[in-house]
Design a protein around this motif. Structure first.
Motif, PDB file in Angstrom:
ATOM      1  N   GLU A  27      -7.758  13.400 -65.037  1.00  0.00           N
ATOM      2  CA  GLU A  27      -6.700  13.649 -63.966  1.00  0.00           C
ATOM      3  C   GLU A  27      -5.256  13.604 -65.303  1.00  0.00           C
ATOM      4  O   GLU A  27      -4.817  14.570 -65.715  1.00  0.00           O
ATOM      5  CB  GLU A  27      -6.581  13.548 -62.617  1.00  0.00           C
ATOM      6  N   HIS A  28      -5.138  12.465 -65.617  1.00  0.00           N
ATOM      7  CA  HIS A  28      -4.312  11.952 -66.153  1.00  0.00           C
ATOM      8  C   HIS A  28      -4.025  11.568 -68.261  1.00  0.00           C
ATOM      9  O   HIS A  28      -3.992  11.028 -69.221  1.00  0.00           O
ATOM     10  CB  HIS A  28      -3.815  10.723 -65.839  1.00  0.00           C
ATOM     11  N   ALA A  29      -5.569  12.421 -68.572  1.00  0.00           N
ATOM     12  CA  ALA A  29      -5.757  12.412 -69.843  1.00  0.00           C
ATOM     13  C   ALA A  29      -5.758  11.163 -70.741  1.00  0.00           C
ATOM     14  O   ALA A  29      -5.014  10.833 -71.881  1.00  0.00           O
ATOM     15  CB  ALA A  29      -4.717  13.140 -70.751  1.00  0.00           C
ATOM     16  N   MET A  30      -6.844  10.187 -69.876  1.00  0.00           N
ATOM     17  CA  MET A  30      -6.369   8.738 -70.371  1.00  0.00           C
ATOM     18  C   MET A  30      -7.719   8.713 -70.412  1.00  0.00           C
ATOM     19  O   MET A  30      -8.958   7.511 -70.330  1.00  0.00           O
ATOM     20  CB  MET A  30      -6.273   8.002 -69.711  1.00  0.00           C
ATOM     21  N   PRO A  31      -8.185   9.026 -72.023  1.00  0.00           N
ATOM     22  CA  PRO A  31      -9.663   9.156 -72.882  1.00  0.00           C
ATOM     23  C   PRO A  31     -10.279   7.408 -72.427  1.00  0.00           C
ATOM     24  O   PRO A  31     -11.075   6.761 -73.269  1.00  0.00           O
ATOM     25  CB  PRO A  31      -9.544   9.370 -73.914  1.00  0.00           C
ATOM     26  N   GLU A 160      -7.455   4.606 -51.780  1.00  0.00           N
ATOM     27  CA  GLU A 160      -6.355   4.090 -51.424  1.00  0.00           C
ATOM     28  C   GLU A 160      -5.764   2.472 -52.632  1.00  0.00           C
ATOM     29  O   GLU A 160      -4.639   2.010 -52.465  1.00  0.00           O
ATOM     30  CB  GLU A 160      -6.309   3.533 -50.384  1.00  0.00           C
ATOM     31  N   ALA A 161      -6.972   1.998 -52.514  1.00  0.00           N
ATOM     32  CA  ALA A 161      -6.459   0.594 -53.498  1.00  0.00           C
ATOM     33  C   ALA A 161      -6.725   0.543 -54.271  1.00  0.00           C
ATOM     34  O   ALA A 161      -5.983   0.384 -55.805  1.00  0.00           O
ATOM     35  CB  ALA A 161      -7.435  -0.618 -52.992  1.00  0.00           C
ATOM     36  N   LEU A 162      -7.923   2.056 -55.248  1.00  0.00           N
ATOM     37  CA  LEU A 162      -8.079   1.931 -56.638  1.00  0.00           C
ATOM     38  C   LEU A 162      -7.465   2.543 -57.720  1.00  0.00           C
ATOM     39  O   LEU A 162      -7.029   2.969 -58.754  1.00  0.00           O
ATOM     40  CB  LEU A 162      -9.178   3.113 -56.904  1.00  0.00           C
ATOM     41  N   ILE A 163      -6.607   3.403 -57.084  1.00  0.00           N
ATOM     42  CA  ILE A 163      -6.018   4.780 -58.274  1.00  0.00           C
ATOM     43  C   ILE A 163      -4.658   4.412 -58.010  1.00  0.00           C
ATOM     44  O   ILE A 163      -3.768   4.055 -58.870  1.00  0.00           O
ATOM     45  CB  ILE A 163      -5.693   5.714 -56.608  1.00  0.00           C
ATOM     46  N   PRO A 164      -3.848   3.400 -56.752  1.00  0.00           N
ATOM     47  CA  PRO A 164      -2.546   2.919 -57.031  1.00  0.00           C
ATOM     48  C   PRO A 164      -2.551   2.223 -58.472  1.00  0.00           C
ATOM     49  O   PRO A 164      -1.882   1.116 -59.473  1.00  0.00           O
ATOM     50  CB  PRO A 164      -2.461   2.209 -56.649  1.00  0.00           C
ATOM     51  N   LEU A 165      -4.340   1.009 -58.264  1.00  0.00           N
ATOM     52  CA  LEU A 165      -4.249  -0.368 -59.446  1.00  0.00           C
ATOM     53  C   LEU A 165      -4.280   0.479 -60.499  1.00  0.00           C
ATOM     54  O   LEU A 165      -3.570  -0.048 -61.867  1.00  0.00           O
ATOM     55  CB  LEU A 165      -5.583  -0.719 -59.173  1.00  0.00           C
ATOM     56  N   LEU A 166      -5.262   1.404 -60.711  1.00  0.00           N
ATOM     57  CA  LEU A 166      -5.189   2.511 -62.331  1.00  0.00           C
ATOM     58  C   LEU A 166      -4.105   2.449 -62.685  1.00  0.00           C
ATOM     59  O   LEU A 166      -3.919   2.391 -64.018  1.00  0.00           O
ATOM     60  CB  LEU A 166      -6.500   3.473 -62.094  1.00  0.00           C
ATOM     61  N   LEU A 167      -3.207   3.012 -61.874  1.00  0.00           N
ATOM     62  CA  LEU A 167      -2.180   3.777 -62.580  1.00  0.00           C
ATOM     63  C   LEU A 167      -1.655   2.481 -63.041  1.00  0.00           C
ATOM     64  O   LEU A 167      -0.325   2.893 -63.696  1.00  0.00           O
ATOM     65  CB  LEU A 167      -1.717   4.854 -61.842  1.00  0.00           C
ATOM     66  N   ALA A 168      -0.831   1.742 -61.998  1.00  0.00           N
ATOM     67  CA  ALA A 168      -0.321   0.637 -62.838  1.00  0.00           C
ATOM     68  C   ALA A 168      -0.242   0.040 -63.289  1.00  0.00           C
ATOM     69  O   ALA A 168       0.292  -0.584 -64.875  1.00  0.00           O
ATOM     70  CB  ALA A 168      -0.511  -0.326 -61.383  1.00  0.00           C
ATOM     71  N   ALA A 170      -2.107   1.001 -66.006  1.00  0.00           N
ATOM     72  CA  ALA A 170      -2.163   2.266 -67.181  1.00  0.00           C
ATOM     73  C   ALA A 170      -0.394   1.984 -67.434  1.00  0.00           C
ATOM     74  O   ALA A 170       0.117   2.823 -66.731  1.00  0.00           O
ATOM     75  CB  ALA A 170      -2.814   3.804 -67.362  1.00  0.00           C
ATOM     76  N   PRO A 171      -0.183   2.478 -69.061  1.00  0.00           N
ATOM     77  CA  PRO A 171       0.897   2.263 -69.448  1.00  0.00           C
ATOM     78  C   PRO A 171       1.981   3.563 -68.654  1.00  0.00           C
ATOM     79  O   PRO A 171       0.861   4.616 -68.971  1.00  0.00           O
ATOM     80  CB  PRO A 171       0.878   2.039 -70.815  1.00  0.00           C
TER      81      PRO A 171
END
Length: 205
Positions: A27-31, A160-168, A170-171
């Motif tokens: 979704e965020h193009a983060m290979p 709800e825990a994982l998505i914010p953590l991954l985005l946090a 990821a610069p």
């Protein structure tokens, strides 16, 4: 960043987290964001548990082509971050691989630390670990054998825990941390809510 998720049987909780991480990366193009999972008492070769597969589909991720595997040191050693579903499993991971403790957390623990401190790297998560008081248990219970509602609640909690953590971690993909008004996971046969909608709701809060 390569993330390893660990639960007991590797047919439910860790698979939900693994496949959701892969969907976020797409979704965020983060290979550079990759994920795999394993179980301390894995049901070797088993596919995703059917209700867990339904949860994965409902989150807009892909539950296909999966077979459970056992946790071994090599999987831990190649992971940048290890996220477990329970505190007991976290301790088992630390005992299996030397040096793993600094990059091993329960999912809820890592989310809490990032939310409270604003940590944006694995090193910052570890540095802040002992400075924060623990409120309640930070484990996600196994829903296997329980109702579909129990699976939905586990899927909600993981997402709800994982998505914010991954985005946090990821610069340039930060979202403002907030605990209220979170979207719930709704499983509707034939019309699963896309991950894009879930992510959009997270970003808009």
């Amino acid at each position: 960043m390569h993330v390893l998720f660990v639960c007991h049987g590797n047919v439910c909780r860790s698979v939900i987290a693994e496949r959701l991480t892969r969907a976020v990366a797409i979704e965020h193009a983060m290979p550079e964001l990759t994920a795999e999972s394993a179980g301390t008492r894995a049901l070797l070769g088993f596919p995703v548990e059917p209700l867990a597969a339904k949860i994965i589909d409902g989150l807009g991720a892909d539950a296909t082509n999966f077979r459970a595997r056992k946790l071994v040191p090599a999987l831990i050693d190649r992971a940048d971050l290890v996220l477990t579903m329970t505190e007991q499993i976290r301790e088992q991971v630390g005992a299996l691989s030397m040096g793993a403790v600094a990059r091993t957390f329960t999912l809820l623990e890592a989310h809490r630390i990032a939310h409270v401190t604003g940590a944006r790297t694995i090193e910052e998560l570890h540095s802040a670990r002992d400075d924060l008081s623990l409120v309640g248990r930070e484990s996600i219970a196994d829903p296997v054998g329980l109702s579909e509602q129990a699976y939905c609640e586990v899927g909600d909690r993981i997402a709800e825990a994982l998505i914010p953590l991954l985005l946090a971690l990821a610069p340039s993909h930060e979202i403002p941390p907030r605990e209220d008004d979170r979207p719930g996971l709704v499983i509707a046969p034939g019309s699963p809510p896309p991950l894009a909608a879930f992510l959009a709701a997270q970003r808009a809060r």
